[in-house]
Design a protein around this motif. Structure first.
Motif, PDB file in Angstrom:
ATOM      1  N   ILE A  59       0.835  -1.204   0.000  1.00  0.00           N
ATOM      2  CA  ILE A  59       0.000   0.000   0.000  1.00  0.00           C
ATOM      3  C   ILE A  59       0.866   1.249   0.000  1.00  0.00           C
ATOM      4  O   ILE A  59       0.596   2.217  -0.718  1.00  0.00           O
ATOM      5  CB  ILE A  59      -0.933  -0.009   1.232  1.00  0.00           C
ATOM      6  CG1 ILE A  59      -1.885  -1.197   1.147  1.00  0.00           C
ATOM      7  CG2 ILE A  59      -1.721   1.288   1.335  1.00  0.00           C
ATOM      8  CD1 ILE A  59      -2.706  -1.407   2.390  1.00  0.00           C
ATOM      9  N   GLU A  60       1.942   1.219   0.771  1.00  0.00           N
ATOM     10  CA  GLU A  60       2.793   2.401   0.909  1.00  0.00           C
ATOM     11  C   GLU A  60       3.536   2.736  -0.376  1.00  0.00           C
ATOM     12  O   GLU A  60       3.715   3.915  -0.700  1.00  0.00           O
ATOM     13  CB  GLU A  60       3.785   2.182   2.057  1.00  0.00           C
ATOM     14  CG  GLU A  60       3.103   2.123   3.419  1.00  0.00           C
ATOM     15  CD  GLU A  60       4.062   1.742   4.528  1.00  0.00           C
ATOM     16  OE1 GLU A  60       5.233   1.395   4.209  1.00  0.00           O
ATOM     17  OE2 GLU A  60       3.659   1.782   5.700  1.00  0.00           O
ATOM     18  N   ASP A  61       3.961   1.717  -1.142  1.00  0.00           N
ATOM     19  CA  ASP A  61       4.693   2.011  -2.385  1.00  0.00           C
ATOM     20  C   ASP A  61       3.790   2.032  -3.618  1.00  0.00           C
ATOM     21  O   ASP A  61       4.265   2.242  -4.738  1.00  0.00           O
ATOM     22  CB  ASP A  61       5.845   1.026  -2.594  1.00  0.00           C
ATOM     23  CG  ASP A  61       5.373  -0.416  -2.749  1.00  0.00           C
ATOM     24  OD1 ASP A  61       4.169  -0.641  -2.950  1.00  0.00           O
ATOM     25  OD2 ASP A  61       6.221  -1.325  -2.660  1.00  0.00           O
ATOM     26  N   GLY A  62       2.483   1.824  -3.432  1.00  0.00           N
ATOM     27  CA  GLY A  62       1.526   1.928  -4.533  1.00  0.00           C
ATOM     28  C   GLY A  62       1.393   0.686  -5.396  1.00  0.00           C
ATOM     29  O   GLY A  62       0.627   0.689  -6.352  1.00  0.00           O
ATOM     30  N   SER A  63       2.117  -0.377  -5.069  1.00  0.00           N
ATOM     31  CA  SER A  63       2.042  -1.583  -5.898  1.00  0.00           C
ATOM     32  C   SER A  63       0.696  -2.293  -5.768  1.00  0.00           C
ATOM     33  O   SER A  63       0.250  -2.939  -6.710  1.00  0.00           O
ATOM     34  CB  SER A  63       3.189  -2.538  -5.539  1.00  0.00           C
ATOM     35  OG  SER A  63       3.128  -2.906  -4.181  1.00  0.00           O
ATOM     36  N   LEU A  64       0.049  -2.160  -4.616  1.00  0.00           N
ATOM     37  CA  LEU A  64      -1.270  -2.792  -4.459  1.00  0.00           C
ATOM     38  C   LEU A  64      -2.299  -2.130  -5.371  1.00  0.00           C
ATOM     39  O   LEU A  64      -3.133  -2.817  -5.978  1.00  0.00           O
ATOM     40  CB  LEU A  64      -1.722  -2.703  -3.000  1.00  0.00           C
ATOM     41  CG  LEU A  64      -3.077  -3.353  -2.701  1.00  0.00           C
ATOM     42  CD1 LEU A  64      -3.045  -4.842  -2.990  1.00  0.00           C
ATOM     43  CD2 LEU A  64      -3.497  -3.109  -1.257  1.00  0.00           C
ATOM     44  N   GLU A  65      -2.238  -0.822  -5.482  1.00  0.00           N
ATOM     45  CA  GLU A  65      -3.152  -0.109  -6.383  1.00  0.00           C
ATOM     46  C   GLU A  65      -2.930  -0.544  -7.827  1.00  0.00           C
ATOM     47  O   GLU A  65      -3.887  -0.704  -8.595  1.00  0.00           O
ATOM     48  CB  GLU A  65      -2.938   1.396  -6.229  1.00  0.00           C
ATOM     49  CG  GLU A  65      -4.008   2.238  -6.910  1.00  0.00           C
ATOM     50  CD  GLU A  65      -3.871   3.708  -6.576  1.00  0.00           C
ATOM     51  OE1 GLU A  65      -4.707   4.491  -7.055  1.00  0.00           O
ATOM     52  OE2 GLU A  65      -2.932   4.074  -5.841  1.00  0.00           O
ATOM     53  N   LEU A  66      -1.681  -0.744  -8.212  1.00  0.00           N
ATOM     54  CA  LEU A  66      -1.363  -1.222  -9.556  1.00  0.00           C
ATOM     55  C   LEU A  66      -1.888  -2.637  -9.768  1.00  0.00           C
ATOM     56  O   LEU A  66      -2.429  -2.965 -10.835  1.00  0.00           O
ATOM     57  CB  LEU A  66       0.152  -1.170  -9.775  1.00  0.00           C
ATOM     58  CG  LEU A  66       0.660  -1.610 -11.148  1.00  0.00           C
ATOM     59  CD1 LEU A  66       0.124  -0.694 -12.240  1.00  0.00           C
ATOM     60  CD2 LEU A  66       2.183  -1.625 -11.169  1.00  0.00           C
ATOM     61  N   LEU A  67      -1.750  -3.487  -8.754  1.00  0.00           N
ATOM     62  CA  LEU A  67      -2.250  -4.864  -8.849  1.00  0.00           C
ATOM     63  C   LEU A  67      -3.765  -4.888  -8.970  1.00  0.00           C
ATOM     64  O   LEU A  67      -4.323  -5.679  -9.733  1.00  0.00           O
ATOM     65  CB  LEU A  67      -1.812  -5.669  -7.624  1.00  0.00           C
ATOM     66  CG  LEU A  67      -0.343  -6.080  -7.547  1.00  0.00           C
ATOM     67  CD1 LEU A  67      -0.022  -6.686  -6.194  1.00  0.00           C
ATOM     68  CD2 LEU A  67      -0.006  -7.069  -8.659  1.00  0.00           C
TER      69      LEU A  67
END
Length: 201
Positions: A59-67
């Protein structure tokens, strides 16, 4: 997950440390019986340390939003659950020969320990995924909620200990499998729901 967090190495070191500490703190007469049970009971303890940093960095590095833009939440949670389960179980299996040498375990009991370890790892990984999802969803003041969820794993721990020490092993193993059939799908579903709505707060 293994490349970033070295999870297999972490689990293996934790299990070896727990097994070695049992030989230090117990008397010679009780080492075998207590060590055999604790070699399985240590599984949830090893997974607790993973929960805080399992989903939050995504969540902190934005990878979850990309996933979430490319995959369904259930696919993300299932993939992370399988990665946690596989890494934990590999670490547990590598540790089994050390437990065999330390506690002089019989072959039939060793197979029983591996079976209980597999089932307990499956339920523990599901509960840890749910805890990690709750911590990621609410972002703060999540320790109290995590403490409320952890007792869900206690029946599996108790059943695993009874199975290893009991003569009526197979029926109890089926009960443990039935508990897993309830806990694992429910935890994955709830985790998927939280991840799906994590950006709607």
């Amino acid at each position: 997950q293994n490349k970033i967090y070295n999870m297999i190495k972490y689990f293996l070191i934790f299990f070896i440390f727990c097994g070695g500490s049992i030989t230090i703190v117990n008397s010679h007469e009780t080492i075998a019986s207590f060590g055999i049970v604790f070699s399985v009971v240590a599984i949830p303890l090893a997974l607790i340390g993973v929960s805080a940093n399992f989903l939050r960095p995504d969540i902190e590095d934005g990878s979850l939003e990309l996933l979430l833009a490319s995959f369904k939440p259930s696919q993300i949670i299932l993939a992370k659950y399988l990665s946690l389960f596989v890494c934990g179980f590999i670490g547990f299996i590598i540790n089994v020969p050390f437990s065999y040498l330390l506690f002089n375990i019989a072959i039939d009991q060793l197979l029983l320990i591996i079976t209980c370890g597999l089932l307990l790892m499956a339920s523990s990984a599901a509960i840890i995924m749910l805890i990690s999802s709750i911590q990621s969803y609410f972002r703060s003041n999540t320790n109290f909620l995590s403490v409320l969820i952890m007792p869900l794993i206690i029946p599996s721990i108790i059943l695993s200990g009874i199975i290893i020490q009991s003569d009526n092993n197979y029926s109890l193993a089926l009960i443990l499998l039935g508990v897993n059939c309830i806990i694992v799908p429910a935890s994955i579903y709830l985790s998927s729901y939280l991840i799906e709505n994590i950006y709607n707060i």
